[in-house]
Write a protein that holds these residues in place. Structure first.
Motif, mmCIF file in Angstrom:
data_model
loop_
_atom_site.group_PDB
_atom_site.id
_atom_site.type_symbol
_atom_site.label_atom_id
_atom_site.label_comp_id
_atom_site.label_asym_id
_atom_site.label_seq_id
_atom_site.Cartn_x
_atom_site.Cartn_y
_atom_site.Cartn_z
ATOM 1 N N VAL A 85 0.867 -1.184 0.000
ATOM 2 C CA VAL A 85 0.000 0.000 0.000
ATOM 3 C C VAL A 85 0.899 1.227 0.000
ATOM 4 O O VAL A 85 1.752 1.397 0.863
ATOM 5 C CB VAL A 85 -0.943 0.022 1.218
ATOM 6 C CG1 VAL A 85 -1.686 1.361 1.292
ATOM 7 C CG2 VAL A 85 -1.941 -1.124 1.132
ATOM 8 N N TYR A 86 0.699 2.078 -0.989
ATOM 9 C CA TYR A 86 1.547 3.253 -1.209
ATOM 10 C C TYR A 86 0.660 4.489 -1.184
ATOM 11 O O TYR A 86 -0.102 4.737 -2.114
ATOM 12 C CB TYR A 86 2.258 3.109 -2.551
ATOM 13 C CG TYR A 86 3.191 4.242 -2.933
ATOM 14 C CD1 TYR A 86 3.927 4.937 -1.977
ATOM 15 C CD2 TYR A 86 3.354 4.600 -4.270
ATOM 16 C CE1 TYR A 86 4.787 5.958 -2.341
ATOM 17 C CE2 TYR A 86 4.221 5.617 -4.650
ATOM 18 C CZ TYR A 86 4.933 6.290 -3.672
ATOM 19 O OH TYR A 86 5.790 7.314 -4.037
ATOM 20 N N VAL A 87 0.734 5.256 -0.082
ATOM 21 C CA VAL A 87 -0.051 6.485 0.043
ATOM 22 C C VAL A 87 0.602 7.542 -0.838
ATOM 23 O O VAL A 87 1.663 8.073 -0.519
ATOM 24 C CB VAL A 87 -0.128 6.964 1.511
ATOM 25 C CG1 VAL A 87 -1.005 8.222 1.617
ATOM 26 C CG2 VAL A 87 -0.668 5.859 2.403
ATOM 27 N N SER A 88 -0.035 7.840 -1.940
ATOM 28 C CA SER A 88 0.549 8.741 -2.933
ATOM 29 C C SER A 88 -0.563 9.278 -3.824
ATOM 30 O O SER A 88 -1.680 8.754 -3.827
ATOM 31 C CB SER A 88 1.589 7.991 -3.772
ATOM 32 O OG SER A 88 0.952 6.982 -4.540
ATOM 33 N N VAL A 107 3.643 -4.546 2.908
ATOM 34 C CA VAL A 107 4.627 -3.460 2.882
ATOM 35 C C VAL A 107 3.840 -2.152 2.802
ATOM 36 O O VAL A 107 2.982 -1.994 1.929
ATOM 37 C CB VAL A 107 5.587 -3.562 1.684
ATOM 38 C CG1 VAL A 107 6.579 -2.397 1.694
ATOM 39 C CG2 VAL A 107 6.315 -4.892 1.694
ATOM 40 N N ALA A 108 4.138 -1.210 3.705
ATOM 41 C CA ALA A 108 3.447 0.081 3.728
ATOM 42 C C ALA A 108 4.437 1.187 3.406
ATOM 43 O O ALA A 108 5.544 1.229 3.958
ATOM 44 C CB ALA A 108 2.802 0.325 5.094
ATOM 45 N N ALA A 109 4.053 2.079 2.513
ATOM 46 C CA ALA A 109 4.939 3.172 2.118
ATOM 47 C C ALA A 109 4.111 4.434 1.903
ATOM 48 O O ALA A 109 2.900 4.378 1.662
ATOM 49 C CB ALA A 109 5.707 2.815 0.843
ATOM 50 N N MET A 110 4.801 5.575 1.979
ATOM 51 C CA MET A 110 4.147 6.866 1.773
ATOM 52 C C MET A 110 5.037 7.757 0.927
ATOM 53 O O MET A 110 6.263 7.635 0.970
ATOM 54 C CB MET A 110 3.834 7.554 3.110
ATOM 55 C CG MET A 110 2.865 6.791 3.991
ATOM 56 S SD MET A 110 2.653 7.539 5.640
ATOM 57 C CE MET A 110 1.851 9.099 5.206
ATOM 58 N N ALA A 111 4.408 8.632 0.164
ATOM 59 C CA ALA A 111 5.156 9.613 -0.622
ATOM 60 C C ALA A 111 5.405 10.848 0.225
ATOM 61 O O ALA A 111 4.684 11.101 1.199
ATOM 62 C CB ALA A 111 4.365 9.984 -1.876
#
Length: 428
Positions: A85-88, A107-111
């Protein structure tokens, strides 16, 4: 010797084989609803079918329905392929339901320039009592703690996000171990997660995403339409447009277009309301307001029914969507409610005014059009005789004594084929 050469060739080609791996990417931009839940489910199935390295979900959401959120979280936790999940892009937000979905990812990621949080349960229609509020909060805390524990994320912050509506930036989220990476774009994200071990139900797998081929999957036209009309504001406007169209068609039979638009709008509105937590008391108030507007035309109430219709319409609009759970983030914006109420009330009131004016217009057909017209007595009216009016000969009866032949008279009453007249005091 041949085996050694083959092994060396295999090692040389291994990176190229990895670079041929595929990553499936989907995007959720808006409220979480049954359509987005189905889209995520289909994305996982496609990634599995395509034997992709992982599924990447670009996420930007203010929240949504609890049941749809649980469906997405369940699909992610049981997914046979890793889910990222990519907060973008920058400026995006993972709020309410988005927090649960992000924490559930393998896997969690953010912009940069994004934030996550504010998952406190709220009731959007009125205030809950303290007991119900505590129960809803505890339920949400248990839900988010189970997710965070499964993914080994920050339990303390996860609970605070629910109890205290905390919202943090991407850097704070990384430092607090809420997310795993900060990436400026997709390629940077894939490079960072390359080589990461992920735990699936079938065992541990290693992500080989560096240089992977990206396959973008978008919602179909029908899914985009259903997602659009599942917005509470859109569903509400469709409902009001449908009612106005049916109303206009009933009072103007044969117009066709208003009826067609009205029926289509109502069907779409009913579909949307089937996916949203509808408060049927609010829906009945809106229908009742339409009945009051219709009655205003038939019953002389000096505007009382019209005022009642406006009040009923406003209250029904405010109450139309009621969350079945305090975790649901579904409501109609105040601006839309006020605007639609004012426009609808103005429309119906204008129709009422025009209808009343039409009722007061002078009759232009039938025998009553003779009232007030002037004719000439063809014979002595004492009290009955003959009268010429508009080139026609009528049986006439005087209401005020004798009327001489050739005298002008005025029609004051019509009964059957007899005209009742009074003298004008003039002769031809």
């Amino acid at each position: 010797m041949k085996n050694k050469i083959f092994f060396l060739v295999f090692l040389a080609c291994f990176p190229l084989m990895l670079s041929a791996q595929r990553v499936v990417m989907i995007k959720i931009d808006g409220a979480i609803n049954p359509v987005s839940a189905s889209f995520v489910h289909n994305g996982i199935e496609k990634a599995t079918k395509e034997k992709a390295v992982c599924l990447v979900i670009h996420l930007n959401t203010p929240g949504g329905l609890l049941q749809s959120t649980r469906t997405i979280v369940s699909d992610i936790l049981t997914s046979p392929v890793p889910v990222v999940v990519y907060v973008s892009p920058s400026g995006s937000h993972a709020g309410s339901a988005g927090v649960f979905i992000t924490l559930a990812a393998h896997v969690a990621a953010m912009a940069p320039g994004t934030n996550i949080g504010a998952a406190h349960p709220v009731n959007l229609v009125g205030k809950t009592d303290s007991v119900m509020n505590v129960k809803a909060t505890n339920d949400a805390v248990a839900f988010i703690r189970s997710i965070a524990e499964k993914r080994k994320r920050n339990l303390e912050w996860s609970e605070d996000a629910v109890r205290n509506s905390l919202s943090i930036t991407e850097n704070e989220a990384l430092n607090k171990k809420v997310i795993d990476y900060i990436a400026a774009n997709e390629n940077e994200l894939l490079n960072q997660i390359d080589g990461r071990n992920v735990e699936l139900g079938s065992g541990n797998v290693t992500l080989h995403t560096k240089g992977a081929k990206i396959q973008y999957v978008e919602m179909s036209a029908s899914e985009k339409l259903l997602d659009f009309i599942s917005n509470p504001d859109v569903a509400y406007v469709l409902l009001m447009l449908g009612m106005a169209g049916i109303y206009f068609e009933l009072f103007n039979p044969g117009a066709v277009l208003p009826g067609v638009v009205g029926v289509i709008s109502l069907i779409l509105a009913f579909y949307a309301m089937n996916t949203l937590p509808v408060n049927y008391a609010g829906l009945m108030l809106i229908v009742f307001s339409l009945v009051l507007f219709l009655l205003e035309i038939k019953v002389v109430s000096h505007g009382v029914l019209a005022i009642g219709g406006v009040v009923s319409l406003f209250l029904g609009s405010v109450m139309l969507f009621k969350s079945s759970s305090s975790l649901d983030m579904i409501k109609i914006s105040t601006g839309v409610v006020v605007s639609v109420t004012v426009l609808s009330a103005t429309f119906f009131l204008c129709v009422i005014v025009l209808g009343l004016r039409a009722q007061r217009l002078k009759t232009v057909t039938g025998i009553n059009i003779l009232l007030g017209q002037t004719g000439e007595a063809l014979s002595l009216l004492n009290p009955q005789g003959q009268l010429q009016l508009n080139g026609e000969v009528w049986t006439a009866e005087s209401t005020k004594g004798k009327i001489n032949k050739g005298e002008l008279v005025k029609v004051i009453k019509v009964k059957g084929l007899t005209l009742f007249v009074e003298p004008l005091g003039r002769t031809v």
